[in-house]
Design a protein around this motif. Structure first.
Motif, mmCIF file in Angstrom:
data_model
loop_
_atom_site.group_PDB
_atom_site.id
_atom_site.type_symbol
_atom_site.label_atom_id
_atom_site.label_comp_id
_atom_site.label_asym_id
_atom_site.label_seq_id
_atom_site.Cartn_x
_atom_site.Cartn_y
_atom_site.Cartn_z
ATOM 1 N N LEU A 193 0.855 -1.181 0.000
ATOM 2 C CA LEU A 193 0.000 0.000 0.000
ATOM 3 C C LEU A 193 0.895 1.236 0.000
ATOM 4 O O LEU A 193 1.699 1.435 0.917
ATOM 5 C CB LEU A 193 -0.904 -0.006 1.229
ATOM 6 C CG LEU A 193 -1.830 1.204 1.420
ATOM 7 C CD1 LEU A 193 -2.780 1.352 0.229
ATOM 8 C CD2 LEU A 193 -2.632 1.072 2.714
ATOM 9 N N LEU A 247 -2.581 0.757 -4.427
ATOM 10 C CA LEU A 247 -1.904 -0.541 -4.380
ATOM 11 C C LEU A 247 -1.146 -0.743 -5.685
ATOM 12 O O LEU A 247 -1.691 -0.555 -6.768
ATOM 13 C CB LEU A 247 -2.910 -1.680 -4.209
ATOM 14 C CG LEU A 247 -3.623 -1.809 -2.870
ATOM 15 C CD1 LEU A 247 -4.585 -2.999 -2.908
ATOM 16 C CD2 LEU A 247 -2.637 -1.993 -1.735
ATOM 17 N N SER A 304 -0.597 -0.775 8.086
ATOM 18 C CA SER A 304 -1.583 -1.012 7.036
ATOM 19 C C SER A 304 -2.862 -1.590 7.636
ATOM 20 O O SER A 304 -2.803 -2.389 8.586
ATOM 21 C CB SER A 304 -1.020 -1.978 5.992
ATOM 22 O OG SER A 304 -1.949 -2.201 4.949
#
Length: 353
Positions: free
Chosen positions: A137, A293, A317
């Motif tokens: 991410l 992403l 995350s």
């Protein structure tokens, strides 16, 4: 409890019972429009108990995949679930194996999914699907004071840290995108036309494996999906389509997120220009953070880093984005199918579930 069950192919006669299963698992039911959008042409296996109640579900969405120089039928597993009272009875493994057998008979030789933390160990240990990678991410902070306020509870410390956070954001996260002097027009669009078919034809050779992003798929994925407000922007130069970006806004952990869901461009500069446009839009809409992403083997990973995105450490995350694949090794080369460097994946490939 009777642990016997029967595997069946889903029909709409079981829709109400499938919806009841989701209620039992997640304390919420399927949205009827969302269900129809996802599975109108999908293949779904269910397990029923001796009372003909649905106790496990394994749906597959048909996806056309670009695999080197071929178009392959593939499947994406989503909304896999088992009733809490029937877990640890072999339902997960049985439905996985039966589903893959059914799909192979239909000419589908590769299936993939993005399991959650709960189901991921089952894919690795019990049914031995291949764990390909986890998608990192990447984030770009838009309002650093929101993070200070969220993670530092002492008001005095918050006040002291605000100037530091602002300075850090300016030095590290400030947009580094620079548009060349070119006639690039970025406009919001509301459907994908035949120009996007041409764009995909031109750019698909960049990828070994990717979902075929032609107008048919893109309209189904981002225009026709009920309940989601995607914002789509095209980049056009001298009447020629140079790329697009798809955005979505969400809220998580009391933070307002601006998500880059999908992006496809002819060149890095077009990508940077679209990301800068997204950045300004999210700032205007008062988002706290911008996220995307992207596998680090993708050409866009470096573009995102150039645009000021940083890879979020796993411990911060909200989840780990596992990617697992099952391929028919007699048909598909395992060294190609199971290598993350060959796949092009974005948020849009994941947030169908």
């Amino acid at each position: 409890m009777n642990s016997s069950f029967i595997i069946k192919e889903y029909t709409d006669n079981y829709k109400e019972k499938v919806f009841s299963l989701r209620k039992a698992v997640y304390d919420e039911t399927f949205d009827e429009d969302e269900w129809n959008w996802k599975f109108k042409s999908g293949k779904i296996l269910i397990a029923v108990n001796d009372k003909d109640e649905v106790i496990s579900l394994r749906p597959t969405i048909p996806i056309r995949l670009k695999f080197r120089d071929k178009t392959l039928k593939s499947g994406m597993n989503v909304d896999v679930m088992t009733h809490p009272d029937y877990r640890r009875m072999g339902l997960f493994s049985t439905l996985v194996n039966e589903s893959f057998k059914m799909l192979k008979e239909l000419g589908v030789h590769i299936v993939y999914t993005f399991p959650n933390n709960f189901s991921f160990p089952g894919y690795k240990k019990r049914i031995k699907w291949k764990y390909v990678d986890s998608l990192p991410l990447l984030v770009k902070v838009l309002k650093p004071r929101s993070f200070v306020k969220k993670y530092i509870k002492n008001p005095y410390v918050q006040k002291c840290l605000y100037p530091v956070a602002d300075a850090f954001n300016h030095l590290i996260f400030v947009s580094k995108t620079k548009s060349e002097n070119r006639n690039l027009l970025i406009n919001q669009i509301y459907c994908f036309n035949e120009n996007f078919d041409l764009l995909w034809q031109e750019l698909s050779n960049q990828f070994e494996i990717a979902v075929i992003r032609d107008s048919k798929y893109l309209n189904w994925r981002y225009v026709q999906r009920p309940g989601y407000d995607y914002k789509i922007f095209s980049a056009v130069e001298d009447d020629v389509l140079k790329g697009y970006i798809v955005l979505r806004e969400d809220t998580m952990f009391d933070l307002k997120l601006g998500l880059v869901v999908d992006i496809l461009t002819f060149d890095d500069n077009t990508a940077c220009s679209l990301l800068l446009h997204a950045y300004n839009l999210f700032k205007d809409n008062d988002m706290d953070i911008m996220g995307c992403l992207m596998l680090n083997t993708s050409m866009y990973f470096d573009v995102l880093k150039k645009a000021g995105f940083l890879k979020l450490p796993k411990k911060y995350s909200p989840k780990e984005f596992f990617f697992v694949v099952k391929a028919d090794d007699d048909i598909i080369a395992p060294d190609v199918a199971y290598s993350s460097k060959n796949w092009f994946l974005t948020f849009g490939d994941i947030d169908i579930a």
